[in-house]
Design an enzyme around this catalytic site. Structure first.
Site, PDB file in Angstrom:
ATOM      1  N   TYR A 132       0.818  -1.217   0.000  1.00 26.96           N
ATOM      2  CA  TYR A 132       0.000   0.000   0.000  1.00 26.96           C
ATOM      3  C   TYR A 132       0.852   1.267   0.000  1.00 26.96           C
ATOM      4  O   TYR A 132       0.343   2.361  -0.212  1.00 26.96           O
ATOM      5  CB  TYR A 132      -0.916   0.026   1.236  1.00 26.96           C
ATOM      6  CG  TYR A 132      -2.162  -0.804   1.087  1.00 26.96           C
ATOM      7  CD1 TYR A 132      -2.094  -2.194   0.985  1.00 26.96           C
ATOM      8  CD2 TYR A 132      -3.420  -0.205   1.052  1.00 26.96           C
ATOM      9  CE1 TYR A 132      -3.232  -2.957   0.862  1.00 26.96           C
ATOM     10  CE2 TYR A 132      -4.576  -0.962   0.927  1.00 26.96           C
ATOM     11  CZ  TYR A 132      -4.481  -2.338   0.829  1.00 26.96           C
ATOM     12  OH  TYR A 132      -5.627  -3.075   0.703  1.00 26.96           O
ATOM     13  N   LYS A 183       3.769 -15.181   4.570  1.00 27.04           N
ATOM     14  CA  LYS A 183       4.083 -16.169   3.526  1.00 27.04           C
ATOM     15  C   LYS A 183       5.600 -16.257   3.505  1.00 27.04           C
ATOM     16  O   LYS A 183       6.258 -15.923   2.525  1.00 27.04           O
ATOM     17  CB  LYS A 183       3.492 -15.676   2.186  1.00 27.04           C
ATOM     18  CG  LYS A 183       3.612 -16.648   1.041  1.00 27.04           C
ATOM     19  CD  LYS A 183       2.601 -17.787   1.105  1.00 27.04           C
ATOM     20  CE  LYS A 183       2.884 -18.791  -0.002  1.00 27.04           C
ATOM     21  NZ  LYS A 183       1.990 -19.964   0.038  1.00 27.04           N
ATOM     22  N   ASP A 216      -2.133 -18.648   3.046  1.00 29.22           N
ATOM     23  CA  ASP A 216      -3.073 -19.529   2.329  1.00 29.22           C
ATOM     24  C   ASP A 216      -3.697 -20.540   3.291  1.00 29.22           C
ATOM     25  O   ASP A 216      -4.896 -20.810   3.253  1.00 29.22           O
ATOM     26  CB  ASP A 216      -2.402 -20.194   1.117  1.00 29.22           C
ATOM     27  CG  ASP A 216      -1.024 -20.770   1.420  1.00 29.22           C
ATOM     28  OD1 ASP A 216      -0.511 -20.569   2.543  1.00 29.22           O
ATOM     29  OD2 ASP A 216      -0.450 -21.427   0.536  1.00 29.22           O
ATOM     30  N   ASP A 240      -5.879  -7.016   4.731  1.00 22.66           N
ATOM     31  CA  ASP A 240      -7.040  -6.558   3.969  1.00 22.66           C
ATOM     32  C   ASP A 240      -7.863  -7.758   3.514  1.00 22.66           C
ATOM     33  O   ASP A 240      -9.079  -7.816   3.712  1.00 22.66           O
ATOM     34  CB  ASP A 240      -6.567  -5.748   2.759  1.00 22.66           C
ATOM     35  CG  ASP A 240      -7.723  -5.308   1.897  1.00 22.66           C
ATOM     36  OD1 ASP A 240      -8.728  -4.826   2.460  1.00 22.66           O
ATOM     37  OD2 ASP A 240      -7.653  -5.459   0.660  1.00 22.66           O
ATOM     38  N   ASP A 244     -11.734  -9.491   5.110  1.00 21.40           N
ATOM     39  CA  ASP A 244     -12.987  -9.748   4.383  1.00 21.40           C
ATOM     40  C   ASP A 244     -13.442 -11.192   4.590  1.00 21.40           C
ATOM     41  O   ASP A 244     -14.631 -11.466   4.787  1.00 21.40           O
ATOM     42  CB  ASP A 244     -12.820  -9.469   2.879  1.00 21.40           C
ATOM     43  CG  ASP A 244     -13.107  -8.010   2.528  1.00 21.40           C
ATOM     44  OD1 ASP A 244     -13.097  -7.161   3.440  1.00 21.40           O
ATOM     45  OD2 ASP A 244     -13.350  -7.718   1.341  1.00 21.40           O
TER      46      ASP A 244
HETATM   47  C1  IPM Z   1     -10.486  -1.714   3.618  1.00 23.40           C
HETATM   48  C2  IPM Z   1     -10.693  -1.344   2.181  1.00 23.40           C
HETATM   49  C3  IPM Z   1      -9.565  -0.428   1.743  1.00 23.40           C
HETATM   50  C4  IPM Z   1      -8.267  -1.203   1.859  1.00 23.40           C
HETATM   51  C5  IPM Z   1      -9.731   0.154   0.334  1.00 23.40           C
HETATM   52  C6  IPM Z   1     -11.053   0.847   0.174  1.00 23.40           C
HETATM   53  C7  IPM Z   1      -8.577   1.056  -0.035  1.00 23.40           C
HETATM   54  O1  IPM Z   1     -10.773  -2.477   1.377  1.00 23.40           O
HETATM   55  O2  IPM Z   1     -10.508  -0.805   4.465  1.00 23.40           O
HETATM   56  O3  IPM Z   1     -10.312  -2.890   3.909  1.00 23.40           O
HETATM   57  O4  IPM Z   1      -7.853  -1.877   0.924  1.00 23.40           O
HETATM   58  O5  IPM Z   1      -7.654  -1.107   2.913  1.00 23.40           O
HETATM   59 MN    MN Z   2     -10.668  -4.335   2.474  1.00 26.72          MN
END
Ligand code: IPM
Ligand code: MN
Length: 339
Positions: A132, A183, A216, A240, A244
């Site tokens: 990032y 990793k 993984d 990140d 999710d």
């Molecule tokens: C998160 C989002 C952000 C990230 C994006 C929107 C830049 O996915 O906060 O997880 O990748 O960190």
């Molecule tokens: Mn995210």
């Protein structure tokens, strides 16, 4: 009841963002914490209206608040007027880097019926480095010999402050466990730095049991055996993606909260639900405010309002009702009654 009134910057944002943030503020006020709010109109709507994303002066202004509460940012699905990444990098990442929000803390709790039902764990994601950081570039663009590189930046300083934060969190858990996710078998340079820092800091936390998973494999364990985790510490990109997945196995991002923290307190920390702007239901009174309320709980913890934080957290945990039936106002009301 605490007499202090906190100065909070409210970035409602787009879609359902403003509704869920105002519900969250209503709940924390009912919990007895006083806030003085300053509204900032930032996000897709603002960008479309006058081309503004975030400038230095506004960023500096944000730095001085006790906290920043953000709703959601982004255009409606299918709206192509905003080039991808403009808001993500110009607003969200700009605040993370500019305010040095070096920890992204995401707690999860598996709701009834989810794959991770009853499990509680948290991801501590490094939030200012890794891929990032914007290292790299393009040469010979558009030619057959084009080269694109995107390096992952891992500094001793950045890794150590993240790992220390993670150990501090882990040491306070009932079952004090920390798992480094990386990793290391392939990403040897960064992997060795992360592993070594974890090994070194671990010596200061003898009560924390330490484990390591390749990323993984961690994806499998999160689905098949999420109860193994306490604190997961990992880099920006792995964090990140894993967060999710963690949101999905614990009941969906409708519940997930996140804190972008500057634990050194050289800039205001930012609290936001993980979900998006859900333009399709904006203004209909159907938005689920639980993730925004949980983000406000993290804000209360950061402000040292532990009593109010645990009362609101308990109200969220004990919430029982159909969000689709109750709507935003009904859910907010029930939370307030449970305080
Ligand atoms: C998160 C989002 C952000 C990230 C994006 C929107 C830049 O996915 O906060 O997880 O990748 O960190
Ligand atoms: Mn995210």
């Amino acid at each position: 009841m605490n007499q202090r009134s906190y100065r909070v910057a409210v970035l409602g944002g787009d879609g359902i963002g403003p509704e869920v943030t105002s519900a969250a503020l209503e709940v924390v006020r009912a919990a007895g914490v006083a806030f003085e709010t300053t509204m900032f109109e930032l996000g897709a709507a603002r960008y479309l209206r006058d081309g503004f994303v975030l400038d230095d002066a506004t960023l500096e202004q944000l730095r001085g608040f006790d906290a920043i509460l953000l709703g959601a940012v982004g255009p409606a699905i299918g709206d192509t007027r905003i080039p991808g990444g403009v808001l993500e990098r110009g607003l969200l990442l700009r605040m993370r880097f500019g305010l040095d929000l070096y920890i992204n803390y995401r707690p999860f709790r598996g709701v009834a019926g989810s794959l991770a039902e009853g499990c509680e764990f948290a991801i501590v994601r490094e939030n200012t480095e890794g891929p990032y950081a914007g290292e790299g570039g393009v040469l010979r663009h558009g030619t057959p010999h084009e080269i694109a590189t995107q390096g992952s930046v891992n500094t001793r300083f950045g890794v150590e402050r993240c790992v220390r934060y993670a150990f501090e969190r882990a040491s306070k858990l009932e079952r004090a466990r920390l798992t480094l996710v990386h990793k290391t078998n392939v990403l040897t340079f960064a992997g060795e730095l992360w592993s070594r820092v974890v090994r070194e800091v671990a010596l200061e936390y003898p009560n924390v049991s330490v484990d390591y998973n390749h990323v993984d494999a961690a994806c499998i364990y999160l689905v098949e055996d999420p109860s193994r985790y306490g604190i997961i510490v990992t880099d920006n990109l792995f964090g990140d993606i894993l967060s999710d997945l963690a949101g999905a196995v614990t009941g969906g991002i409708g519940y997930a909260a996140s804190a972008n923290l500057n634990p050194a307190r050289t800039g205001a920390s930012l609290f936001e639900p993980v979900h998006g702007a859900a333009h399709d239901i904006a203004g209909s009174g159907r938005a689920n405010p639980l993730a925004a309320v949980s983000s406000a709980v993290l804000m209360l913890e950061h402000l040292g309002e532990d009593g109010a934080a645990s009362r609101v957290a308990r109200a969220v945990q004990e919430f029982d009702g159909d969000v689709a039936v109750l709507g935003t106002a009904g859910v907010t009301q029930q939370l307030i009654e449970r305080l």
